[in-house]
Design a protein around this motif. Structure first.
Motif, PDB file in Angstrom:
ATOM      1  N   PHE A 107      17.697  44.505  54.177  1.00 34.44           N
ATOM      2  CA  PHE A 107      18.506  44.781  53.653  1.00 34.44           C
ATOM      3  C   PHE A 107      19.076  43.592  53.194  1.00 34.44           C
ATOM      4  N   GLU A 108      19.180  42.504  54.495  1.00 35.36           N
ATOM      5  CA  GLU A 108      20.012  41.662  54.084  1.00 35.36           C
ATOM      6  C   GLU A 108      18.958  39.717  54.209  1.00 35.36           C
ATOM      7  N   ARG A 109      17.865  40.463  54.770  1.00 37.84           N
ATOM      8  CA  ARG A 109      17.308  39.175  54.653  1.00 37.84           C
ATOM      9  C   ARG A 109      16.070  39.786  54.163  1.00 37.84           C
ATOM     10  N   PRO A 110      15.582  39.918  53.134  1.00 41.37           N
ATOM     11  CA  PRO A 110      14.622  40.743  52.956  1.00 41.37           C
ATOM     12  C   PRO A 110      13.049  39.327  53.214  1.00 41.37           C
ATOM     13  N   ASP A 111      13.896  38.150  52.955  1.00 39.89           N
ATOM     14  CA  ASP A 111      12.492  36.652  53.450  1.00 39.89           C
ATOM     15  C   ASP A 111      12.063  37.487  54.540  1.00 39.89           C
ATOM     16  N   LEU A 112      12.941  37.887  55.987  1.00 39.77           N
ATOM     17  CA  LEU A 112      12.300  37.793  56.716  1.00 39.77           C
ATOM     18  C   LEU A 112      11.465  39.199  57.013  1.00 39.77           C
ATOM     19  N   VAL A 113      10.949  39.776  56.376  1.00 43.41           N
ATOM     20  CA  VAL A 113      10.661  40.667  56.139  1.00 43.41           C
ATOM     21  C   VAL A 113       9.251  40.982  55.407  1.00 43.41           C
ATOM     22  N   SER A 114       7.913  41.515  56.612  1.00 43.33           N
ATOM     23  CA  SER A 114       7.027  41.304  55.317  1.00 43.33           C
ATOM     24  C   SER A 114       6.505  43.225  55.177  1.00 43.33           C
ATOM     25  N   GLY A 115       7.458  43.723  56.481  1.00 42.69           N
ATOM     26  CA  GLY A 115       6.519  45.547  56.815  1.00 42.69           C
ATOM     27  C   GLY A 115       7.072  45.753  57.698  1.00 42.69           C
ATOM     28  N   LEU A 116       6.670  46.935  58.144  1.00 34.21           N
ATOM     29  CA  LEU A 116       8.004  47.844  58.838  1.00 34.21           C
ATOM     30  C   LEU A 116       7.913  48.690  59.295  1.00 34.21           C
ATOM     31  N   VAL A 117       7.704  48.865  60.904  1.00 33.11           N
ATOM     32  CA  VAL A 117       7.769  50.038  61.907  1.00 33.11           C
ATOM     33  C   VAL A 117       8.159  50.675  62.339  1.00 33.11           C
ATOM     34  N   LEU A 118       8.606  51.624  61.795  1.00 32.21           N
ATOM     35  CA  LEU A 118      10.250  52.449  61.782  1.00 32.21           C
ATOM     36  C   LEU A 118       9.775  53.570  63.365  1.00 32.21           C
ATOM     37  N   CYS A 119      10.275  53.759  64.508  1.00 33.26           N
ATOM     38  CA  CYS A 119       9.670  54.332  65.670  1.00 33.26           C
ATOM     39  C   CYS A 119      10.949  55.189  66.022  1.00 33.26           C
ATOM     40  N   ASP A 120      10.784  57.158  65.257  1.00 36.61           N
ATOM     41  CA  ASP A 120      11.753  57.558  66.236  1.00 36.61           C
ATOM     42  C   ASP A 120      13.605  56.914  65.471  1.00 36.61           C
ATOM     43  N   THR A 121      13.793  56.954  64.397  1.00 34.25           N
ATOM     44  CA  THR A 121      14.422  57.103  64.099  1.00 34.25           C
ATOM     45  C   THR A 121      14.786  56.968  62.497  1.00 34.25           C
ATOM     46  N   ALA A 122      15.978  56.730  61.616  1.00 35.20           N
ATOM     47  CA  ALA A 122      16.211  57.232  60.890  1.00 35.20           C
ATOM     48  C   ALA A 122      17.275  56.929  60.092  1.00 35.20           C
ATOM     49  N   ALA A 123      17.997  57.012  58.951  1.00 37.30           N
ATOM     50  CA  ALA A 123      18.925  56.209  58.118  1.00 37.30           C
ATOM     51  C   ALA A 123      20.337  56.517  58.213  1.00 37.30           C
ATOM     52  N   LYS A 124      20.426  57.758  59.228  1.00 42.22           N
ATOM     53  CA  LYS A 124      21.789  58.125  59.975  1.00 42.22           C
ATOM     54  C   LYS A 124      21.108  58.316  61.212  1.00 42.22           C
ATOM     55  N   ILE A 125      21.444  58.531  62.445  1.00 38.16           N
ATOM     56  CA  ILE A 125      21.540  59.984  63.395  1.00 38.16           C
ATOM     57  C   ILE A 125      22.674  59.940  63.957  1.00 38.16           C
ATOM     58  N   GLY A 126      22.919  61.459  63.853  1.00 39.04           N
ATOM     59  CA  GLY A 126      23.595  62.393  63.950  1.00 39.04           C
ATOM     60  C   GLY A 126      25.023  62.081  63.424  1.00 39.04           C
ATOM     61  N   GLU A 127      26.191  62.651  63.627  1.00 40.51           N
ATOM     62  CA  GLU A 127      27.560  62.702  63.332  1.00 40.51           C
ATOM     63  C   GLU A 127      28.277  61.787  64.639  1.00 40.51           C
ATOM     64  N   PRO A 128      29.281  60.945  63.727  1.00 40.18           N
ATOM     65  CA  PRO A 128      30.217  60.264  64.663  1.00 40.18           C
ATOM     66  C   PRO A 128      30.434  61.321  65.710  1.00 40.18           C
ATOM     67  N   ASP A 129      30.903  62.486  65.605  1.00 33.07           N
ATOM     68  CA  ASP A 129      31.991  63.259  67.004  1.00 33.07           C
ATOM     69  C   ASP A 129      30.692  63.339  67.849  1.00 33.07           C
ATOM     70  N   PHE A 130      29.494  63.938  67.715  1.00 29.38           N
ATOM     71  CA  PHE A 130      28.718  63.186  68.722  1.00 29.38           C
ATOM     72  C   PHE A 130      28.699  62.377  69.634  1.00 29.38           C
ATOM     73  N   TRP A 131      28.763  60.949  68.790  1.00 26.42           N
ATOM     74  CA  TRP A 131      28.743  60.001  69.268  1.00 26.42           C
ATOM     75  C   TRP A 131      29.762  59.264  70.216  1.00 26.42           C
ATOM     76  N   ASN A 132      31.089  60.146  69.739  1.00 29.31           N
ATOM     77  CA  ASN A 132      32.264  59.942  69.791  1.00 29.31           C
ATOM     78  C   ASN A 132      32.967  60.227  71.670  1.00 29.31           C
ATOM     79  N   GLN A 133      31.962  61.767  71.683  1.00 32.44           N
ATOM     80  CA  GLN A 133      32.509  62.242  72.585  1.00 32.44           C
ATOM     81  C   GLN A 133      30.913  61.886  73.394  1.00 32.44           C
ATOM     82  N   ARG A 134      30.147  61.150  73.719  1.00 33.32           N
ATOM     83  CA  ARG A 134      29.370  60.627  74.719  1.00 33.32           C
ATOM     84  C   ARG A 134      30.319  59.990  75.309  1.00 33.32           C
TER      85      ARG A 134
END
Length: 269
Positions: A107-134
């Motif tokens: 999103f910031e530097r599309p000139d650097l990216v020709s393709g994406l391999v996105l492994c075991d990820t998402a646009a949002k992972i978990g809720e802030p409460d989960f991470w704050n507890q960890r």
């Protein structure tokens, strides 16, 4: 040992130039790991490909930097590294938080990216409460207090109980992770949500997930892939959250197929 200063961050990296006009693949490691998680995947790839691996800030041998972090900070480190190496239009392969860094870089530097391999990820992972507890638990009791639970989220039961020394050293890698870098990266994940932008990804994209992933379950990752136009979604059977360690061959095959897809698109333009 290769290292470079990007802003105020010293990054540890390894790079191999592409041969015969081949593409470059850039790998981004997950939370609590370093770039060695990609070794077996890289060994299975076409040797003409250019390769860049690096330890994101607060991980491996890279500097901690100032905390707290954001995913934008981590993406800025990577863009600075690629600019210094004069690399553009690379295939970016990121795992878990590394996949979020890959999204932010696109999103910031599309000139650097020709393709994406996105492994075991998402646009949002978990809720802030989960991470704050960890964060609170580890700050109080140390990484060792969560190691067993993290291993269950990272790896399939078969791998954890196999006696494979690779599991033992993977566990050790986590336990030796710099705590401050781990906690700051947890905070970065807690603050990341690009769900509104996922549909704007327009480069060839492959989304992978292990069938036994306990951190980013297949249903979450499938929903993420469905939001990316024309993405290819694959479940890697028998793998957990780090298929690059448990099942490197299908990960390498998926990367190779995506590289070929990018080349076909570029040839058609």
């Amino acid at each position: 040992m290769d290292c470079i200063k990007v802003g105020d961050i010293a990054l540890h990296y390894r790079a191999c130039a592409a041969a015969n006009g081949a593409a470059t693949v850039v790998f981004i490691n997950s939370l609590g790991t370093d770039f060695r998680i990609w070794d077996a995947v890289i060994a299975a790839l076409n040797t003409d490909l250019g390769i860049v691996v690096y330890d994101k800030r607060g991980h491996g041998l890279s500097a901690l930097g100032e905390t707290p972090y954001s995913i934008a900070d981590l993406a800025g480190d990577l863009s600075g590294l690629l600019d210094a190496l004069a690399i553009s239009k690379a295939v970016i392969c990121g795992l878990s938080v590394g996949g979020q860094v890959a999204q932010q870089l696109y999103f910031e530097r599309p000139d650097l990216v020709s393709g994406l391999v996105l492994c075991d990820t998402a646009a949002k992972i978990g809720e802030p409460d989960f991470w704050n507890q960890r964060i609170e638990t580890i700050a109080r009791d140390g990484l060792g207090s969560v190691t067993d639970g993290i291993m269950e989220r990272w790896f399939s039961r078969r791998f954890r109980t196999s006696g494979d020394p690779l599991f033992i050293v993977s566990r050790t890698m986590f336990e030796r992770q710099p705590v401050d870098g781990y906690l700051a990266t947890c905070g970065a994940i807690a603050g990341f949500d690009r769900r509104a932008d996922t549909g704007a990804i327009s480069v060839p994209t492959t989304v992978l997930v292990g069938s036994e992933d306990g951190a980013t379950p297949p249903d979450l990752v499938r929903g993420f892939a469905d939001a990316i136009p024309d993405s290819d979604f694959q479940i890697i059977e028998g793998a957990g959250h780090l298929p690059c360690i448990e099942t490197p061959q299908p990960v390498a095959a998926a990367i190779g197929a995506l590289v070929a897809r990018v080349a076909q698109k570029e040839h058609a333009q």
